[in-house]
Design a protein around this motif. Structure first.
Motif, PDB file in Angstrom:
ATOM      1  N   ALA A 224      28.003 -15.730  -7.838  1.00 14.51           N
ATOM      2  CA  ALA A 224      27.412 -15.867  -6.501  1.00 14.51           C
ATOM      3  C   ALA A 224      26.022 -15.261  -6.441  1.00 14.51           C
ATOM      4  O   ALA A 224      25.146 -15.748  -5.714  1.00 14.51           O
ATOM      5  CB  ALA A 224      28.315 -15.203  -5.461  1.00 14.51           C
ATOM      6  N   ALA A 225      25.808 -14.200  -7.221  1.00  7.76           N
ATOM      7  CA  ALA A 225      24.502 -13.549  -7.228  1.00  7.76           C
ATOM      8  C   ALA A 225      23.439 -14.375  -7.949  1.00  7.76           C
ATOM      9  O   ALA A 225      22.249 -14.105  -7.805  1.00  7.76           O
ATOM     10  CB  ALA A 225      24.613 -12.169  -7.882  1.00  7.76           C
TER      11      ALA A 225
ATOM     12  N   THR B 206      35.933 -10.658   0.601  1.00  9.68           N
ATOM     13  CA  THR B 206      34.692 -10.061   0.111  1.00  9.68           C
ATOM     14  C   THR B 206      33.777 -11.128  -0.468  1.00  9.68           C
ATOM     15  O   THR B 206      32.563 -11.142  -0.211  1.00  9.68           O
ATOM     16  CB  THR B 206      35.007  -8.989  -0.948  1.00  9.68           C
ATOM     17  N   LEU B 207      34.347 -12.047  -1.266  1.00 11.00           N
ATOM     18  CA  LEU B 207      33.537 -13.124  -1.835  1.00 11.00           C
ATOM     19  C   LEU B 207      32.939 -13.996  -0.732  1.00 11.00           C
ATOM     20  O   LEU B 207      31.773 -14.408  -0.816  1.00 11.00           O
ATOM     21  CB  LEU B 207      34.391 -13.975  -2.770  1.00 11.00           C
ATOM     22  N   GLU B 208      33.717 -14.276   0.308  1.00 11.43           N
ATOM     23  CA  GLU B 208      33.198 -15.088   1.419  1.00 11.43           C
ATOM     24  C   GLU B 208      32.051 -14.370   2.113  1.00 11.43           C
ATOM     25  O   GLU B 208      31.075 -15.006   2.548  1.00 11.43           O
ATOM     26  CB  GLU B 208      34.331 -15.379   2.406  1.00 11.43           C
ATOM     27  N   ALA B 209      32.137 -13.045   2.216  1.00 12.62           N
ATOM     28  CA  ALA B 209      31.042 -12.293   2.818  1.00 12.62           C
ATOM     29  C   ALA B 209      29.797 -12.314   1.934  1.00 12.62           C
ATOM     30  O   ALA B 209      28.668 -12.299   2.430  1.00 12.62           O
ATOM     31  CB  ALA B 209      31.483 -10.852   3.078  1.00 12.62           C
TER      32      ALA B 209
ATOM     33  N   ALA C 156      29.047 -14.821  -0.262  1.00 13.38           N
ATOM     34  CA  ALA C 156      28.556 -16.198  -0.386  1.00 13.38           C
ATOM     35  C   ALA C 156      29.161 -17.034   0.734  1.00 13.38           C
ATOM     36  O   ALA C 156      30.045 -17.858   0.499  1.00 13.38           O
ATOM     37  CB  ALA C 156      28.915 -16.779  -1.755  1.00 13.38           C
ATOM     38  N   PRO C 157      28.716 -16.847   1.964  1.00 20.38           N
ATOM     39  CA  PRO C 157      29.352 -17.512   3.106  1.00 20.38           C
ATOM     40  C   PRO C 157      29.371 -19.032   2.965  1.00 20.38           C
ATOM     41  O   PRO C 157      28.374 -19.651   2.618  1.00 20.38           O
ATOM     42  CB  PRO C 157      28.468 -17.088   4.292  1.00 20.38           C
ATOM     43  N   GLY C 158      30.548 -19.604   3.226  1.00 17.67           N
ATOM     44  CA  GLY C 158      30.682 -21.044   3.207  1.00 17.67           C
ATOM     45  C   GLY C 158      30.677 -21.674   1.839  1.00 17.67           C
ATOM     46  O   GLY C 158      30.632 -22.904   1.725  1.00 17.67           O
ATOM     47  N   ARG C 159      30.789 -20.867   0.765  1.00 15.90           N
ATOM     48  CA  ARG C 159      30.719 -21.423  -0.595  1.00 15.90           C
ATOM     49  C   ARG C 159      31.944 -21.101  -1.442  1.00 15.90           C
ATOM     50  O   ARG C 159      31.960 -21.428  -2.621  1.00 15.90           O
ATOM     51  CB  ARG C 159      29.484 -20.882  -1.321  1.00 15.90           C
TER      52      ARG C 159
ATOM     53  N   PRO D 152      34.345 -12.905  14.432  1.00 21.54           N
ATOM     54  CA  PRO D 152      34.416 -14.291  13.949  1.00 21.54           C
ATOM     55  C   PRO D 152      33.660 -14.470  12.639  1.00 21.54           C
ATOM     56  O   PRO D 152      32.526 -14.013  12.499  1.00 21.54           O
ATOM     57  CB  PRO D 152      33.755 -15.092  15.085  1.00 21.54           C
ATOM     58  N   ALA D 153      34.320 -15.109  11.709  1.00 21.75           N
ATOM     59  CA  ALA D 153      33.703 -15.366  10.403  1.00 21.75           C
ATOM     60  C   ALA D 153      34.482 -16.479   9.718  1.00 21.75           C
ATOM     61  O   ALA D 153      35.643 -16.739  10.046  1.00 21.75           O
ATOM     62  CB  ALA D 153      33.701 -14.113   9.529  1.00 21.75           C
ATOM     63  N   GLY D 154      33.848 -17.136   8.769  1.00 21.86           N
ATOM     64  CA  GLY D 154      34.541 -18.160   8.001  1.00 21.86           C
ATOM     65  C   GLY D 154      35.496 -17.518   7.004  1.00 21.86           C
ATOM     66  O   GLY D 154      35.479 -16.309   6.773  1.00 21.86           O
ATOM     67  N   ARG D 155      36.350 -18.367   6.434  1.00 19.89           N
ATOM     68  CA  ARG D 155      37.226 -17.879   5.376  1.00 19.89           C
ATOM     69  C   ARG D 155      37.418 -18.998   4.362  1.00 19.89           C
ATOM     70  O   ARG D 155      37.298 -20.174   4.672  1.00 19.89           O
ATOM     71  CB  ARG D 155      38.525 -17.348   5.925  1.00 19.89           C
TER      72      ARG D 155
END
Length: 385
Positions: free
Chosen positions: A103-104, A132-135, A137-140, A206-209
């Motif tokens: 992700a980085a 944590t990964l979603e935070a 790389a949001p939406g990926r 609210p956040a994606g997952r």
């Protein structure tokens, strides 16, 4: 279910690439892939982080970064990392760690697990890792889950602890439901985990997952994915004989859900392209010999093409290797394209996830590039790493 509306929607339900601001793809649909170039379906990458003879895990992990960045620049839709344990030739024992690193170094390709073997882990721990990964790389991020151990029984026992080996796979539906509740923070009042939170997660706002995928090489996960209305990924690359029955079972069992209104099936495909058919054959033979040794209880680093060519196969070993190679799409770029096209026509798969198993990273990188060229997939600028 999130979708892209009428614009960019193909008649078969798949999404065509639509340039967005800054040259990025519109990514409204978290499940359905994006078709690029003349590919029949979206193409993605399955990365085993293989370690060849004479190489190291450090070098293989560096190669994974190069593959992810190349895949992003050539229009591959996602890059998944598989969980395997106690295999010297595979360095992907910790998918979440590898995905954070990838992700980085990327900015738009989807990243995911192909998959996390849920019986090896507490559902809360998986929810925390992928939250944590979603935070990061949001939406990926995709969360692909399997119920196999990803290793031999002795190693599985070491991973899970005493007394859990026999019951872990049977409890998969319960553990899956628990994991999804942690991701959504919706345990009912009175449940023992009603005030246990997966963080990062919804308790913070609210956040994606990550979308949850079920992975499998048999009918169990196919039926369960269909009944839950989840996307399904089938391991065609090592269980080709069961592909059509599993996909049929998935489609017959499918019930529309908040995630999907129609089935979406991805299949993993072992595929390797080279400049000549002879070069491709030499490379895939290394993977076949590596698998033969693994199945014979002699796991090791992936052998070199020279070692594989010089190996004296017994008749039974030759039969195994020939059978294995018959399931690998390999050859020149045109031959691989024809093989992949035929596979899509035969299975009706909605997406192909290619794994290029070979001794060296250069051959794997070359293969993904040649496949992209064969389909006329665009070259896009890299913006991270």
């Amino acid at each position: 279910m999130s979708n892209t509306g009428d614009a960019g929607r193909r008649t078969d339900g798949r999404t065509e690439g639509t340039p967005a601001e800054g040259g990025r793809e519109a990514a409204a649909d978290p499940v359905r892939g994006v078709v690029r170039g003349a590919a029949p379906v979206p193409l993605s990458v399955l990365d085993l982080v293989t370690v060849g003879s004479g190489s190291t895990a450090r070098e293989s992990l560096r190669t994974s970064v190069r593959i992810a960045r190349q895949a992003e620049s050539r229009g591959y839709h996602r890059h998944w990392v598989a969980e395997h344990h106690s295999m010297p030739g595979v360095a992907s024992s910790s998918p979440a760690v590898i995905l954070a690193h990838l992700a980085a170094h990327t900015s738009r390709i989807r990243l995911g697990s192909g998959g996390v073997m849920l019986p090896n882990h507490a559902p809360l721990a998986v929810a925390e890792q992928f939250g944590t990964l979603e935070a990061l790389a949001p939406g990926r991020v995709d969360l692909g889950l399997g119920r196999a151990p990803g290793t031999d029984p002795r190693t599985a026992a070491a991973l899970r602890g005493p007394g859990r080996l026999d019951e872990a796979a049977d409890e998969f539906p319960r553990r899956l439901a628990e994991l999804i509740r942690f991701l959504d923070d919706d345990f009912p009042d009175g449940h023992p985990y009603a005030r246990v939170y997966a963080v990062p997660g919804p308790v913070q706002g609210p956040a994606g997952r990550p979308p949850v995928w079920l992975l499998g090489s048999s009918g169990f996960s196919a039926r369960l994915a269909g009944e839950l209305g989840l996307p399904f990924a089938y391991a065609h690359h090592f269980s080709a004989a069961g592909t059509l029955p599993a996909l049929e079972l998935y489609r017959e069992s499918f019930r529309p859900s908040a995630v999907l209104d129609a089935p979406y099936a991805l299949i993993g495909v072992s595929a390797l392209a080279a400049d000549t058919a002879e070069q491709a054959r030499a490379q895939v033979l290394t993977g076949a010999l590596s698998m033969l040794r693994l199945r014979s209880g002699r796991p090791g680093l992936v052998p070199t093409p020279e070692e594989a060519a010089a190996y004296d196969f017994s008749p039974l070993e030759r039969e195994f290797v020939d059978g294995w190679l018959s399931r690998v799409v390999h050859g020149t770029p045109d031959e691989v394209r024809a093989g992949l096209d035929a596979l899509v026509a035969r299975t009706g798969a909605d997406e192909l996830m290619l794994t290029a198993n070979a001794h060296g990273g250069a051959a794997r990188l070359r293969s993904y590039g040649l496949v992209a060229d064969a389909y006329g997939m665009p070259v896009e600028p890299l913006t991270a790493g």
